[in-house]
Design an enzyme around this catalytic site. Structure first.
Site, PDB file in Angstrom:
ATOM      1  N   CYS A   2       0.871  -1.181   0.000  1.00  0.00           N
ATOM      2  CA  CYS A   2       0.000   0.000   0.000  1.00  0.00           C
ATOM      3  C   CYS A   2       0.903   1.224   0.000  1.00  0.00           C
ATOM      4  O   CYS A   2       2.105   1.133   0.181  1.00  0.00           O
ATOM      5  CB  CYS A   2      -0.865   0.009   1.248  1.00  0.00           C
ATOM      6  SG  CYS A   2      -1.868  -1.456   1.442  1.00  0.00           S
ATOM      7  N   ARG A  27       1.741   1.690  -5.953  1.00  0.00           N
ATOM      8  CA  ARG A  27       1.865   0.704  -4.870  1.00  0.00           C
ATOM      9  C   ARG A  27       0.525   0.081  -4.512  1.00  0.00           C
ATOM     10  O   ARG A  27       0.463  -0.921  -3.794  1.00  0.00           O
ATOM     11  CB  ARG A  27       2.468   1.345  -3.622  1.00  0.00           C
ATOM     12  CG  ARG A  27       3.875   1.882  -3.762  1.00  0.00           C
ATOM     13  CD  ARG A  27       4.335   2.537  -2.480  1.00  0.00           C
ATOM     14  NE  ARG A  27       4.387   1.576  -1.408  1.00  0.00           N
ATOM     15  CZ  ARG A  27       5.457   0.824  -1.126  1.00  0.00           C
ATOM     16  NH1 ARG A  27       6.551   0.958  -1.873  1.00  0.00           N
ATOM     17  NH2 ARG A  27       5.470  -0.044  -0.157  1.00  0.00           N
ATOM     18  N   TRP A  74      -3.703  -1.493  -1.344  1.00  0.00           N
ATOM     19  CA  TRP A  74      -3.679  -2.716  -2.152  1.00  0.00           C
ATOM     20  C   TRP A  74      -4.201  -3.781  -1.210  1.00  0.00           C
ATOM     21  O   TRP A  74      -3.470  -4.250  -0.334  1.00  0.00           O
ATOM     22  CB  TRP A  74      -2.266  -3.022  -2.631  1.00  0.00           C
ATOM     23  CG  TRP A  74      -2.218  -4.270  -3.471  1.00  0.00           C
ATOM     24  CD1 TRP A  74      -1.915  -5.534  -3.047  1.00  0.00           C
ATOM     25  CD2 TRP A  74      -2.525  -4.394  -4.842  1.00  0.00           C
ATOM     26  NE1 TRP A  74      -2.012  -6.432  -4.063  1.00  0.00           N
ATOM     27  CE2 TRP A  74      -2.383  -5.773  -5.194  1.00  0.00           C
ATOM     28  CE3 TRP A  74      -2.910  -3.507  -5.831  1.00  0.00           C
ATOM     29  CZ2 TRP A  74      -2.606  -6.248  -6.475  1.00  0.00           C
ATOM     30  CZ3 TRP A  74      -3.119  -3.982  -7.117  1.00  0.00           C
ATOM     31  CH2 TRP A  74      -2.977  -5.340  -7.434  1.00  0.00           C
ATOM     32  N   ASN A 100       0.639  -0.510   6.111  1.00  0.00           N
ATOM     33  CA  ASN A 100       1.054  -1.266   4.933  1.00  0.00           C
ATOM     34  C   ASN A 100       1.699  -2.541   5.447  1.00  0.00           C
ATOM     35  O   ASN A 100       2.601  -2.482   6.268  1.00  0.00           O
ATOM     36  CB  ASN A 100       2.070  -0.460   4.108  1.00  0.00           C
ATOM     37  CG  ASN A 100       2.650  -1.304   2.971  1.00  0.00           C
ATOM     38  OD1 ASN A 100       1.982  -2.217   2.480  1.00  0.00           O
ATOM     39  ND2 ASN A 100       3.878  -1.034   2.587  1.00  0.00           N
ATOM     40  N   GLY A 101       1.183  -3.701   5.021  1.00  0.00           N
ATOM     41  CA  GLY A 101       1.780  -4.973   5.454  1.00  0.00           C
ATOM     42  C   GLY A 101       0.681  -5.977   5.775  1.00  0.00           C
ATOM     43  O   GLY A 101      -0.470  -5.816   5.377  1.00  0.00           O
ATOM     44  N   GLU A 487       7.491 -21.041 -19.502  1.00  0.00           N
ATOM     45  CA  GLU A 487       7.398 -19.664 -18.975  1.00  0.00           C
ATOM     46  C   GLU A 487       8.571 -18.823 -19.481  1.00  0.00           C
ATOM     47  O   GLU A 487       8.415 -17.669 -19.873  1.00  0.00           O
ATOM     48  CB  GLU A 487       7.352 -19.701 -17.454  1.00  0.00           C
ATOM     49  CG  GLU A 487       7.410 -18.358 -16.753  1.00  0.00           C
ATOM     50  CD  GLU A 487       6.299 -17.392 -17.153  1.00  0.00           C
ATOM     51  OE1 GLU A 487       5.345 -17.815 -17.836  1.00  0.00           O
ATOM     52  OE2 GLU A 487       6.431 -16.188 -16.844  1.00  0.00           O
ATOM     53  N   LYS A 491       8.244 -15.344 -21.669  1.00  0.00           N
ATOM     54  CA  LYS A 491       8.888 -14.088 -21.264  1.00  0.00           C
ATOM     55  C   LYS A 491       9.694 -13.508 -22.419  1.00  0.00           C
ATOM     56  O   LYS A 491       9.592 -12.334 -22.745  1.00  0.00           O
ATOM     57  CB  LYS A 491       9.807 -14.324 -20.056  1.00  0.00           C
ATOM     58  CG  LYS A 491       9.107 -14.575 -18.746  1.00  0.00           C
ATOM     59  CD  LYS A 491       8.528 -13.349 -18.104  1.00  0.00           C
ATOM     60  CE  LYS A 491       7.098 -13.060 -18.341  1.00  0.00           C
ATOM     61  NZ  LYS A 491       6.041 -13.997 -18.139  1.00  0.00           N
ATOM     62  N   GLU A 494       7.426 -12.329 -25.430  1.00  0.00           N
ATOM     63  CA  GLU A 494       6.445 -11.239 -25.237  1.00  0.00           C
ATOM     64  C   GLU A 494       7.118  -9.891 -24.986  1.00  0.00           C
ATOM     65  O   GLU A 494       6.492  -8.853 -25.156  1.00  0.00           O
ATOM     66  CB  GLU A 494       5.465 -11.560 -24.122  1.00  0.00           C
ATOM     67  CG  GLU A 494       6.032 -11.565 -22.724  1.00  0.00           C
ATOM     68  CD  GLU A 494       4.943 -11.757 -21.673  1.00  0.00           C
ATOM     69  OE1 GLU A 494       3.834 -11.221 -21.840  1.00  0.00           O
ATOM     70  OE2 GLU A 494       5.202 -12.458 -20.685  1.00  0.00           O
ATOM     71  N   HIS A 510      11.732 -35.311 -31.260  1.00  0.00           N
ATOM     72  CA  HIS A 510      10.535 -35.559 -32.088  1.00  0.00           C
ATOM     73  C   HIS A 510      10.214 -34.356 -32.978  1.00  0.00           C
ATOM     74  O   HIS A 510       9.058 -34.101 -33.290  1.00  0.00           O
ATOM     75  CB  HIS A 510       9.345 -35.886 -31.167  1.00  0.00           C
ATOM     76  CG  HIS A 510       9.578 -37.098 -30.332  1.00  0.00           C
ATOM     77  ND1 HIS A 510       9.539 -38.375 -30.828  1.00  0.00           N
ATOM     78  CD2 HIS A 510       9.927 -37.211 -29.036  1.00  0.00           C
ATOM     79  CE1 HIS A 510       9.821 -39.239 -29.866  1.00  0.00           C
ATOM     80  NE2 HIS A 510      10.047 -38.563 -28.769  1.00  0.00           N
ATOM     81  N   LYS A 609      -2.047  -5.644 -19.687  1.00  0.00           N
ATOM     82  CA  LYS A 609      -1.739  -6.289 -18.410  1.00  0.00           C
ATOM     83  C   LYS A 609      -2.860  -7.242 -18.013  1.00  0.00           C
ATOM     84  O   LYS A 609      -2.639  -8.283 -17.427  1.00  0.00           O
ATOM     85  CB  LYS A 609      -1.544  -5.246 -17.300  1.00  0.00           C
ATOM     86  CG  LYS A 609      -1.144  -5.840 -15.954  1.00  0.00           C
ATOM     87  CD  LYS A 609       0.135  -6.640 -16.037  1.00  0.00           C
ATOM     88  CE  LYS A 609       0.420  -7.447 -14.799  1.00  0.00           C
ATOM     89  NZ  LYS A 609       1.543  -8.399 -15.013  1.00  0.00           N
TER      90      LYS A 609
HETATM   91  C1  AGP Z   1       2.263 -12.949 -18.671  1.00  0.00           C
HETATM   92  O1  AGP Z   1       3.592 -12.472 -18.787  1.00  0.00           O
HETATM   93  C2  AGP Z   1       1.357 -12.347 -19.702  1.00  0.00           C
HETATM   94  N1  AGP Z   1       1.367 -10.941 -19.611  1.00  0.00           N
HETATM   95  C3  AGP Z   1      -0.004 -12.998 -19.793  1.00  0.00           C
HETATM   96  O2  AGP Z   1       0.231 -14.250 -20.383  1.00  0.00           O
HETATM   97  C4  AGP Z   1      -0.812 -13.230 -18.495  1.00  0.00           C
HETATM   98  O3  AGP Z   1      -0.184 -14.195 -17.711  1.00  0.00           O
HETATM   99  C5  AGP Z   1      -2.205 -13.762 -18.909  1.00  0.00           C
HETATM  100  O4  AGP Z   1      -2.850 -12.760 -19.662  1.00  0.00           O
HETATM  101  C6  AGP Z   1      -3.070 -14.157 -17.722  1.00  0.00           C
HETATM  102  O5  AGP Z   1      -3.334 -13.031 -16.928  1.00  0.00           O
HETATM  103  P1  AGP Z   1      -3.962 -13.242 -15.463  1.00  0.00           P
HETATM  104  O6  AGP Z   1      -2.976 -14.017 -14.661  1.00  0.00           O
HETATM  105  O7  AGP Z   1      -4.168 -11.857 -14.939  1.00  0.00           O
HETATM  106  O8  AGP Z   1      -5.255 -14.000 -15.629  1.00  0.00           O
END
Ligand code: AGP
Length: 614
Positions: A2, A27, A74, A100-101, A487, A491, A494, A510, A609
């Protein structure tokens, strides 16, 4: 996380507090509030929404006074609404407190206070603190600083708090433990308080960073005094702030993504806080307590998620099947919702989402819920849509994740899934006591081990320089490290826009092995564990075709070091916990490659996001 601000001095507090809160919205921004002390008493305004909503809320009613505190929230305990917003006020209206915490032992403290007649208005852990301080003042007749000190002796958890008292005009009392607090020393006896220096730097560059266990008294009359928890006076060490405002919001990091990668020791610790109990050799997940039995008896677990959260779900599959011996199916939410899947009433569906707003995941939940399954949520945003439609769940407590590329949310999700799988396995008896205790100790040691992994950044950056112009990349892993390979590939693609694929290491022969050439980096997670020898063979297959291998290995590994082009060493840990460590160099690698390619790391092209559309 927060945002906290405070001011005491000769100026009107309200404008200083509001502008300070705006600086701290990164925050946390689900609700906000301000309290100002004036000769007429203590005025408190607070509401759900952003600081601008608070400003609109206050507009009709001025808040005169030169002592005040402000908070942008938050949520961790209690969803975002007007009542749960800070400041929280004592029963007699004398005290106002912001925090905050996470107060880990708030439940027993709350029960004790209720048994003594205190009434609670909110669902927050914070409100316990203001009643506790008030209770001590009444019983002991102590002044505000001493009452705060005595109250904090009963508190377990993380806190940065600021308290003000109608009976002590011109005074703020602050205390910190594991959550940051900075004091600004202004002109003419003005003093400022904030979670970081961002709101302070426009008023003064002379700051004091509070240490854990310290209590600060900001007094218009007597200036600044600092004591430790044993009540010994401490001389404040004043520093001159060099950092620029823009960098401050990112904690001195160039991008939110790097800041969030570095927050992982804290965010992983916070996701375990109050849940992993080493002394009792137990795991307590309050949010799913009522569904624990149903999870223990589950015949099948379905995990629905998207993107990085889906990768966390893939780790969850290995965890639940190994420790709880429950069959798991991990589903892309977008596929699941349209496939007319077979869903039984005794199914447990775990929905994983950082934002708690992903449309596909929401739709998958509604479908499964409509067919009688039990839905358990793992979200990072308290009160989010997904959190509200699930039957129960656990919040990851990772704090706001601003960078579009998810990093600390992933490791927090994996931590929660690990806690869930271990807890269910322990309740079912599918893990013996000794193994369970050993895994708890290993899990407890993870935050410190992530700190060690972060020290490989310079080495990762050096490797990034070599491969920043690659056109393709292949990520390989086996077992628990296969989802980490997925993952890592996500990263890289993207944020650097380099095409990358994650694959089970054994699957390379394969098909993908046809891609190996002298240009393409092959990132292999080759840590000590069940499939180590097999992965070493896969590395040799790549090298036999002149491929370039970047290997993530266990500290002290000499075998892979003799074969791979680059090795990044991470501390040893249990196989099941490797994802929490192995993902960090991959996060750093994608970050530095993207920066070197001039990409917009925090807002990559075409991405959002939170994907609230189908
Ligand atoms: C992750 O780096 C991406 N930005 C994206 O794949 C994200 O994980 C996905 O859109 C799911 O989002 P969420 O966890 O908010 O549901």
């Amino acid at each position: 996380m927060c945002g906290i601000v405070g001011y005491v001095g000769g100026k009107e507090a309200y404008p200083i507090l509001i502008s300070g809160l705006k600086r701290l919205e990164y925050r946390g921004y689900d609700s906000a509030g301000i309290a100002v002390l004036s000769p007429d008493g203590l005025a408190v305004r607070k509401c759900k929404g952003r600081v601008s909503d608070l400003e609109a809320h206050v507009n009709g009613t001025p808040m005169p006074g030169t002592t005040g505190i402000g908070h942008t929230r938050w949520a961790t305990h209690g969803e975002p609404n007007d009542v749960n917003a800070h400041p929280h006020v004592s029963a007699n209206g004398d005290l106002a407190l912001i925090h905050n915490g996470i107060i880990e032992n708030y439940a027993p403290l709350k029960e004790e206070l209720i048994s003594r007649g205190y009434r609670f208005k909110s669902e927050t852990d914070t409100e316990v603190l203001v009643h506790l301080i008030d209770d001590i003042q009444r019983k002991e007749g102590t002044d505000l600083p001493e009452s705060v000190r005595l109250a904090l002796e009963n508190v377990v958890g993380a806190y940065a708090i600021v308290v003000m008292d109608r009976k002590h005009p011109g005074m703020l009392v602050a205390a910190r433990k594991s959550s940051p607090l900075v004091i600004g020393i202004g002109e003419e006896g003005d003093h400022y308080l904030a979670s970081d220096a961002t709101p302070i730097v426009e008023h003064t560059r002379n700051v004091v960073y509070m240490e854990d266990g310290e209590i600060a008294i900001l007094d218009k009359e007597h200036g600044l005094r600092i004591r430790n928890i044993k009540n010994q006076e401490k001389h404040p060490s004043i520093q001159a702030l060099e950092i620029q405002l823009e960098a401050l919001e990112k904690g001195g990091f160039e991008h939110f993504m790097l800041k969030e990668i570095y927050e992982q020791p804290r965010s992983i610790r916070d996701s375990m806080r109050g849940r992993l109990n080493l002394a009792q050799s137990d795991i307590v997940l309050g949010g799913i307590k009522d569904y624990e039995k149903r999870m223990v008896n589950a015949k099948r677990i379905l995990i629905v998620a998207c993107g990085t959260s889906w990768h966390a779900g893939m780790v969850g599959e290995y965890l639940f099947e190994e420790f709880a011996r429950i069959p798991v199916e991990v589903e892309y939410a977008s596929e699941f919702r349209y496939r007319n899947p077979v869903i039984n009433e005794e199914d447990i569906v775990i929905a994983i989402s950082q934002s708690g707003e992903t449309a596909d995941t929401l739709a998958a939940i509604e479908l499964a819920k409509g067919r009688g399954a039990t839905i358990i949520g793992i979200c990072n945003v308290v009160g989010s849509s997904i959190a509200r439609v699930t039957h129960a769940g656990s919040y990851t407590h990772a704090g706001p994740e601003i960078g579009v590329a998810s990093t600390k949310a992933f490791t927090a999700q994996v931590t929660l899934l690990t806690l869930m799988a271990l807890m269910i396995g322990h309740r079912k008896g599918t893990i013996n006591g000794a193994k369970f205790q050993q895994l708890l100790m290993e899990l407890d040691a993870i935050p410190a081990k992530v700190e060690r992994v972060l020290k490989t950044e310079a080495q990762v950056k050096y490797i990034s320089e070599i491969y920043k112009d690659a056109r393709n990349a292949l990520y390989l892993g086996r077992g628990y490290s296969f989802p980490v390979a997925l993952e890592g590939a996500l990263k890289l693609k993207e944020i650097s826009y380099i095409h990358a694929e994650g694959y089970p290491a054994a699957e390379m022969k394969h098909g993908p092995i046809a891609l190996i050439d002298e240009e393409m980096p092959v990132i292999v997670i080759a840590t000590q564990g069940a499939s180590y020898e097999k992965v070493v063979s896969n590395i040799q297959e790549v090298k036999a075709r002149k491929g370039k291998v970047i290997a993530i290995v266990t500290e002290g590994d000499t075998v892979v070091k003799g074969i791979a082009d680059h090795v990044i060493e991470i501390p040893d840990t249990a196989d099941a916990l490797v994802p929490l460590l192995a993902v960090v160099p991959l996060q750093l690698f994608s970050y530095h490659v993207a920066v070197m390619r001039g990409c917009n790391v925090d807002q990559p092209r075409n991405l959002a996001k939170s994907v609230t559309v189908e």
